[in-house]
Every structure is written in C-alpha cells, then in structure tokens.
Design an enzyme around this catalytic site. Sequence first.
Site, PDB file in Angstrom:
ATOM      1  N   SER A  19       0.811  -1.219   0.000  1.00 20.05           N
ATOM      2  CA  SER A  19       0.000   0.000   0.000  1.00 20.05           C
ATOM      3  C   SER A  19       0.841   1.263   0.000  1.00 20.05           C
ATOM      4  CB  SER A  19      -0.903   0.016   1.234  1.00 20.05           C
ATOM      5  OG  SER A  19      -0.116   0.123   2.412  1.00 20.05           O
ATOM      6  N   GLY A  20       2.136   1.110   0.264  1.00 20.82           N
ATOM      7  CA  GLY A  20       2.973   2.286   0.465  1.00 20.82           C
ATOM      8  C   GLY A  20       3.034   2.683   1.918  1.00 20.82           C
ATOM      9  N   VAL A  22       3.745   1.422   6.218  1.00 21.22           N
ATOM     10  CA  VAL A  22       4.764   0.684   6.963  1.00 21.22           C
ATOM     11  C   VAL A  22       4.369  -0.768   7.210  1.00 21.22           C
ATOM     12  CG1 VAL A  22       3.912   1.368   9.257  1.00 21.22           C
ATOM     13  CG2 VAL A  22       6.333   0.803   8.946  1.00 21.22           C
ATOM     14  N   ASP A  23       3.085  -1.041   7.395  1.00 23.11           N
ATOM     15  CA  ASP A  23       2.663  -2.401   7.742  1.00 23.11           C
ATOM     16  C   ASP A  23       2.904  -3.388   6.600  1.00 23.11           C
ATOM     17  OD1 ASP A  23       1.771  -1.473  10.243  1.00 23.11           O
ATOM     18  OD2 ASP A  23      -0.145  -0.859   9.375  1.00 23.11           O
ATOM     19  N   SER A  24       2.526  -3.004   5.385  1.00 24.39           N
ATOM     20  CA  SER A  24       2.766  -3.903   4.246  1.00 24.39           C
ATOM     21  C   SER A  24       4.253  -3.976   3.921  1.00 24.39           C
ATOM     22  CB  SER A  24       1.954  -3.458   3.026  1.00 24.39           C
ATOM     23  OG  SER A  24       2.251  -2.129   2.654  1.00 24.39           O
ATOM     24  N   MET A  43      -1.921  -1.790  -5.708  1.00 23.00           N
ATOM     25  CA  MET A  43      -3.255  -1.694  -6.298  1.00 23.00           C
ATOM     26  C   MET A  43      -3.693  -0.241  -6.402  1.00 23.00           C
ATOM     27  SD  MET A  43      -5.195  -4.588  -4.039  1.00 23.00           S
ATOM     28  CE  MET A  43      -3.995  -4.842  -2.736  1.00 23.00           C
ATOM     29  N   CYS A 108     -14.524  -3.257   0.488  1.00 28.77           N
ATOM     30  CA  CYS A 108     -13.267  -3.202  -0.270  1.00 28.77           C
ATOM     31  C   CYS A 108     -12.403  -4.419   0.039  1.00 28.77           C
ATOM     32  CB  CYS A 108     -12.512  -1.918   0.058  1.00 28.77           C
ATOM     33  SG  CYS A 108     -10.905  -1.783  -0.768  1.00 28.77           S
ATOM     34  N   CYS A 204     -10.644   5.657   2.080  1.00 33.85           N
ATOM     35  CA  CYS A 204      -9.505   5.830   1.179  1.00 33.85           C
ATOM     36  C   CYS A 204      -9.764   6.825   0.058  1.00 33.85           C
ATOM     37  CB  CYS A 204      -9.091   4.483   0.610  1.00 33.85           C
ATOM     38  SG  CYS A 204     -10.430   3.587  -0.224  1.00 33.85           S
TER      39      CYS A 204
END
Length: 374
Positions: A19-20, A22-24, A43, A108, A204
């Site tokens: 996603s851009g 920190v978690d991903s 995405m 989503c 989002c």
Amino acid sequence: MTSPALKDPAKTRVIVGMSGGVDSSVSALLLMEQGYQVEGLFMKNWEEDDGTEYCTAREDLADAQAVCDRIGIKLHTANFAAEYWDNVFEHFLEEYKAGRTPNPDILCNREIKFKAFLDYALSLGADLIATGHYVRRRDTGAVTELLKGLDPNKDQSYFLHAVGGKEIARTLFPVGELEKPEVRAIAEKHGLATAKKKDSTGICFIGERRFSDFLKQYLPAQPGEIQTTEGEVIGRHHGLMYHTIGQRQGLGIGGLKDAGDEPWYVLHKDLTRNVLVVGQGNEHPWLFSRALLASEIFWVNPIDLSSPRTLTAKVRYRQSDQRCTLALTESGYRAVFDEPQRAVTPGQSVVFYDGEVCLGGGVIETAEPWSPRA
C-alpha cells in the site's frame, strides 16, 4: 486438505499487497526473512481525483517502489478502479441514498483485496498473498480461522469479517503477531522509507477533504427540519446523509431559549419525513439499544445457529467486546445484548466473536430501543 501456507517457504511464491505504508512494507520484509519467494503488488483502486491534492496514489506507489527496491523484490502494479467502482463505490452511494451509514472498507476488503487482488496474484503464479492487516489465522485441519491481531489497539478483524475462510487460507498476515511499535522499529532498523510514515485514516477515496464536500459531488442534498423528540422544530439540516446516529458536531444548533447547556446529539433519522431527530445529553435514552437485526451476514466459516448462541460482538471498530445472544429468526439475525449499546447505526456492521476467533458479521438493519419511546 492441507493449507497452502503449510508448504515449504522456499518453494512458496507470495505476492504482498503493497500500500505504500509501513505495515505492508514490514510484511514483505518478514516474509523475505522467513525464506518465501516474495514479490509486491500495488493496487490502484480510485481514479476520480487523479492529479488533485486529495489523491496520494502517486506518493504511495513511490513509497512502495522504494521499499521493494530496498529489500530487493519486484513490484507489480494493477488497476482495480473499475471493480472498485462497480462493487464498492456504487453500493456506498446506494446506502447513503437510503439514509444509512455504510462502511466501504469492509466491502473493499471482500471484493478488492481478497478477491480481485487474490485472483490477479494467482494468475501471476502466486501460491499465496499477504497483507499488512493486524489479524492472525489459525489452521485446524481443513478449516482456517480468522483471529484477532495480537495488538488490541490495532486489531483489524472487524474490517475483515466478510472475507471467507477459503480466502483467509490463501493469505499470510506477517504483522498480526506483532504490536505496532515493533513494526515501526523493524522498518527503522532496515532503513525502509515508510518507517515513519503516518498511518492512513478515513475512507480511502475521500482523503483529507470534508466528507460533506465529497458526498455532494455524487448525491443531491435534500434539506429538511431538525426536530426534538417532542416534535419541536429547532433548526434545519442540509441532508440526512450528512449525519449519523450519536453525532454531536456540525448540527448548527445553539442559543435556544430554555434549552440549557447540554450538547445536542443525533438520535434518529426519519427517512419518511426527511426529519433529523435530536436530543440533549450523551446519555439520552434514545441513543441506547438492547438488540439489533442484521442482514447480509458473511461467515468466515459456516456456524451452527440451530439454537441461540452466546457470543460477543462489536457494533463499531475499536469497541470492546459486548456479550450478546445471537439467534436466527424469520426477520433475520437478531442479537440481544446483555448491556445497553450506544449509537447502534443502520448500515454499519456488527461483527461476532467467539473468544479471539472472528466468526463473521453483517449489516445492521434496525436497532431496538433499550427503553420504550413515546
């Protein structure tokens, strides 16, 4: 059937939804360290505001690319804007037209992140996908359960309740066993560009703009009266869609003679008359419900409701677990709570738990008052 996650990591190709954030970013890093064959996928789900101050897609893509470059993995990109519009956003608008308050993030997750993304990743030859959600999974034979994230402050099972067990079985959640400060520390230690990036908040596709300004682009406002529970007209609203049960801010009520200083809250939206009903006080009796009816129930795995079950539930994100009895009736799924529930809102989701296991949930249709209304 053996879960795909139980394969040898060195022979397992995993595509991480990047996603851009920190978690991903840390999810991809951890999977690399565990020996998986890792790739990323960014995405793009929204195109209406390309080039505006509200769209962060370019910045997010750049951050995702920087992280992938840093840890040495390939980044794919995919555009799911058409799927998002058809399967998420149009439903979002229909719910607001009906006077309800939907949660598009839940849809989503089900339609985009664990359907369109999963299908696309499998078409690229992936064995599994991974995301940066704070949830866990548990494999018991052929059944994969969805569990709360270890960090109670970040648990996101509420938002993933509509994702099926088959999809969960194809997904890894590397940060679900960690607390948020640990995730940031890992990102910092490895020099990831997203280490100090703020968490995204809100819906989002709305970004940082005012919600009412966004909504009026798509739905015509229908102004009407603001009334007390006794029927006294004390103001006007710009449209019921701009208000939700329990709301205090933005009502434009003040300076009323003999009204006292207690703040006003939205108690009810009368869709038939286009009237917003308000009352004073955070503990106003109309704000509390003893039971609710839910529809569109999605179970992570099938459950037996041949007789009522005692479970816990949340009627909003971050709410503590509330003990209830759930039964399947002719009218739908009825949850009766042990304690009064404040601001139960049609259109939002009720999510059911058995301990740390997220069973599933559905859309709240109606709330039953805790005390009789005149």
